[in-house]
Design a protein around this motif. Sequence first.
Motif, PDB file in Angstrom:
ATOM      1  N   UNK A   2       0.837  -1.205   0.000  1.00  0.00           N
ATOM      2  CA  UNK A   2       0.000   0.000   0.000  1.00  0.00           C
ATOM      3  C   UNK A   2       0.868   1.250   0.000  1.00  0.00           C
ATOM      4  N   UNK A   3       0.220   2.363  -0.273  1.00  0.00           N
ATOM      5  CA  UNK A   3       0.896   3.653  -0.122  1.00  0.00           C
ATOM      6  C   UNK A   3       0.512   4.183   1.250  1.00  0.00           C
ATOM      7  N   UNK A   4       1.510   4.307   2.134  1.00  0.00           N
ATOM      8  CA  UNK A   4       1.276   4.812   3.488  1.00  0.00           C
ATOM      9  C   UNK A   4       1.587   6.305   3.486  1.00  0.00           C
ATOM     10  N   UNK A   5       0.565   7.124   3.657  1.00  0.00           N
ATOM     11  CA  UNK A   5       0.739   8.567   3.629  1.00  0.00           C
ATOM     12  C   UNK A   5       0.831   9.097   5.058  1.00  0.00           C
ATOM     13  N   UNK A   6       1.766  10.012   5.291  1.00  0.00           N
ATOM     14  CA  UNK A   6       1.918  10.553   6.637  1.00  0.00           C
ATOM     15  C   UNK A   6       2.279  12.034   6.573  1.00  0.00           C
ATOM     16  N   UNK A   7       1.923  12.749   7.609  1.00  0.00           N
ATOM     17  CA  UNK A   7       2.219  14.170   7.718  1.00  0.00           C
ATOM     18  C   UNK A   7       1.685  14.671   9.047  1.00  0.00           C
ATOM     19  N   UNK A   8       2.196  15.794   9.485  1.00  0.00           N
ATOM     20  CA  UNK A   8       1.811  16.352  10.781  1.00  0.00           C
ATOM     21  C   UNK A   8       1.116  17.700  10.573  1.00  0.00           C
ATOM     22  N   UNK A   9       0.163  17.993  11.442  1.00  0.00           N
ATOM     23  CA  UNK A   9      -0.521  19.283  11.369  1.00  0.00           C
ATOM     24  C   UNK A   9      -1.332  19.413  10.097  1.00  0.00           C
ATOM     25  N   UNK A  10      -1.240  20.591   9.445  1.00  0.00           N
ATOM     26  CA  UNK A  10      -1.999  20.824   8.218  1.00  0.00           C
ATOM     27  C   UNK A  10      -1.564  19.862   7.119  1.00  0.00           C
ATOM     28  N   UNK A  11      -0.277  19.542   7.076  1.00  0.00           N
ATOM     29  CA  UNK A  11       0.191  18.565   6.090  1.00  0.00           C
ATOM     30  C   UNK A  11      -0.460  17.211   6.321  1.00  0.00           C
ATOM     31  N   UNK A  12      -0.743  16.908   7.590  1.00  0.00           N
ATOM     32  CA  UNK A  12      -1.424  15.662   7.912  1.00  0.00           C
ATOM     33  C   UNK A  12      -2.846  15.636   7.379  1.00  0.00           C
ATOM     34  N   UNK A  13      -3.535  16.779   7.501  1.00  0.00           N
ATOM     35  CA  UNK A  13      -4.901  16.852   6.963  1.00  0.00           C
ATOM     36  C   UNK A  13      -4.892  16.650   5.452  1.00  0.00           C
ATOM     37  N   UNK A  14      -3.919  17.261   4.784  1.00  0.00           N
ATOM     38  CA  UNK A  14      -3.789  17.067   3.345  1.00  0.00           C
ATOM     39  C   UNK A  14      -3.478  15.601   3.045  1.00  0.00           C
ATOM     40  N   UNK A  15      -2.625  15.006   3.883  1.00  0.00           N
ATOM     41  CA  UNK A  15      -2.258  13.605   3.703  1.00  0.00           C
ATOM     42  C   UNK A  15      -3.457  12.680   3.778  1.00  0.00           C
ATOM     43  N   UNK A  16      -4.364  12.973   4.705  1.00  0.00           N
ATOM     44  CA  UNK A  16      -5.580  12.146   4.821  1.00  0.00           C
ATOM     45  C   UNK A  16      -6.390  12.197   3.526  1.00  0.00           C
ATOM     46  N   UNK A  17      -6.507  13.408   2.961  1.00  0.00           N
ATOM     47  CA  UNK A  17      -7.272  13.543   1.728  1.00  0.00           C
ATOM     48  C   UNK A  17      -6.580  12.804   0.587  1.00  0.00           C
ATOM     49  N   UNK A  18      -5.268  12.910   0.494  1.00  0.00           N
ATOM     50  CA  UNK A  18      -4.536  12.225  -0.568  1.00  0.00           C
ATOM     51  C   UNK A  18      -4.726  10.719  -0.455  1.00  0.00           C
ATOM     52  N   UNK A  19      -4.620  10.190   0.753  1.00  0.00           N
ATOM     53  CA  UNK A  19      -4.813   8.749   0.957  1.00  0.00           C
ATOM     54  C   UNK A  19      -6.222   8.331   0.539  1.00  0.00           C
ATOM     55  N   UNK A  20      -7.208   9.160   0.880  1.00  0.00           N
ATOM     56  CA  UNK A  20      -8.591   8.850   0.516  1.00  0.00           C
ATOM     57  C   UNK A  20      -8.777   8.858  -0.995  1.00  0.00           C
ATOM     58  N   UNK A  21      -8.163   9.820  -1.673  1.00  0.00           N
ATOM     59  CA  UNK A  21      -8.258   9.888  -3.129  1.00  0.00           C
ATOM     60  C   UNK A  21      -7.598   8.683  -3.781  1.00  0.00           C
ATOM     61  N   UNK A  22      -6.449   8.300  -3.280  1.00  0.00           N
ATOM     62  CA  UNK A  22      -5.759   7.127  -3.812  1.00  0.00           C
ATOM     63  C   UNK A  22      -6.612   5.870  -3.642  1.00  0.00           C
ATOM     64  N   UNK A  23      -7.175   5.698  -2.451  1.00  0.00           N
ATOM     65  CA  UNK A  23      -8.014   4.516  -2.198  1.00  0.00           C
ATOM     66  C   UNK A  23      -9.191   4.447  -3.159  1.00  0.00           C
ATOM     67  N   UNK A  24      -9.822   5.597  -3.369  1.00  0.00           N
ATOM     68  CA  UNK A  24     -11.039   5.604  -4.179  1.00  0.00           C
ATOM     69  C   UNK A  24     -10.762   5.457  -5.663  1.00  0.00           C
ATOM     70  N   UNK A  25      -9.498   5.524  -6.051  1.00  0.00           N
ATOM     71  CA  UNK A  25      -9.156   5.408  -7.466  1.00  0.00           C
ATOM     72  C   UNK A  25      -8.255   4.203  -7.727  1.00  0.00           C
ATOM     73  N   UNK A  26      -8.325   3.212  -6.860  1.00  0.00           N
ATOM     74  CA  UNK A  26      -7.691   1.933  -7.140  1.00  0.00           C
ATOM     75  C   UNK A  26      -6.313   1.696  -6.576  1.00  0.00           C
ATOM     76  N   UNK A  27      -5.761   2.659  -5.826  1.00  0.00           N
ATOM     77  CA  UNK A  27      -4.448   2.465  -5.214  1.00  0.00           C
ATOM     78  C   UNK A  27      -4.628   2.248  -3.718  1.00  0.00           C
ATOM     79  N   UNK A  28      -4.376   1.052  -3.208  1.00  0.00           N
ATOM     80  CA  UNK A  28      -4.524   0.811  -1.768  1.00  0.00           C
ATOM     81  C   UNK A  28      -3.666   1.796  -0.980  1.00  0.00           C
ATOM     82  N   UNK A  29      -4.283   2.523  -0.070  1.00  0.00           N
ATOM     83  CA  UNK A  29      -3.560   3.557   0.673  1.00  0.00           C
ATOM     84  C   UNK A  29      -4.217   3.791   2.013  1.00  0.00           C
ATOM     85  N   UNK A  30      -3.439   4.276   2.960  1.00  0.00           N
ATOM     86  CA  UNK A  30      -3.982   4.674   4.259  1.00  0.00           C
ATOM     87  C   UNK A  30      -3.116   5.766   4.850  1.00  0.00           C
ATOM     88  N   UNK A  31      -3.694   6.489   5.799  1.00  0.00           N
ATOM     89  CA  UNK A  31      -2.963   7.564   6.467  1.00  0.00           C
ATOM     90  C   UNK A  31      -2.443   7.056   7.807  1.00  0.00           C
TER      91      UNK A  31
END
Length: 332
Positions: free
Chosen positions: A58-87
């Motif tokens: 999987x693609x493990x996305x990580x970040x702290x603070x505001x970057x973390x919030x962006x990271x959550x969205x990126x992980x969600x977008x990846x998951x919904x488009x066929x790339x297994x991912x989590x934050x």
Amino acid sequence: MKIDMSTRKTAPTYTESALKTIETEIHALDSLKVVLETSSFRLSLDRAIEAMARTHGRVIVSGMGKSGHIGRKIAATLRSTGTPALFLHPGEASHGDLGLITENDVVFAITWSGETSELGDIFHYCNRFGVTLIVATAWPKSTAARAADICLALPLVREACPNDLAPTSSTTLQLVLGDVLAVALIEARGFTPSDFRVFHPGGQLGAQLLAVDQVMGTDGAIPKVRREASLSSATIEMSRKRYGATAVVDEHDMLIGVFTDGDLRRCIAVHNLEDQIGLHMSPSPVTVRTGTLCSEALRIMNENAVSVIFVVDDGRLVGVAHMHDIVRTGIV
């Protein structure tokens, strides 16, 4: 903190502030576009996308603070488009959650400064176990950049915040970079609308991705008669079914025409009810192929001013759908 309302801005000033914010962030995106056109960034981006596309984990996305919030969205977008991912939250990672990273995964860390101390344990873990680490940062000589296998060096831009402090332009660039990666992976994987629907079965989005096969009537529900059938038998067939029309087929179930209740009204007063339907059918029925999205079928029906559409597979009749069937899915 108490705010002095006497210094409160007027509405026009707020509008000016809004426009300035947008202009600042557009300028930041222009800077990102310029960087994307450089050979060094292209090379790093290609390597990052290939690493994500080829991973068996999987693609493990990580970040702290505001970057973390962006990271959550990126992980969600990846998951919904066929790339297994989590934050993975850096703080939780340091207290046991590092265990969810496997040697087959790819870690994507987002840190504007490149000196986010909370990410340190994730970096050490990746280095220790040979996990591919991709870092997006605006500081290519930072601790995070040096730890990375692949560094995506973002342009250093001014924040839209008047104090140049609150993450605004920087998080916009991070978010767009995430979309760049996700869209590239969609293309790399050949991800189709049908695949997309697997991950989005609910709501209006799910309805828009619904195929006509899933709402059409099949087998005994299809009104159909042979070319040799009489007007009378065709009328009975239309009355037995609910579509206000009947398909006309040959001996191999190939669709050769359609006869509607409108056609019946036009010919019943001047023709013998024992006439063959082939003499009165419309030879060019409106059709779609199996797998056609309901949204596309509805567009075709509207363009041709019909309420019923026939579904064919290499010319053979396999289904029929009424406009009401499609509308009930919630597509409009």
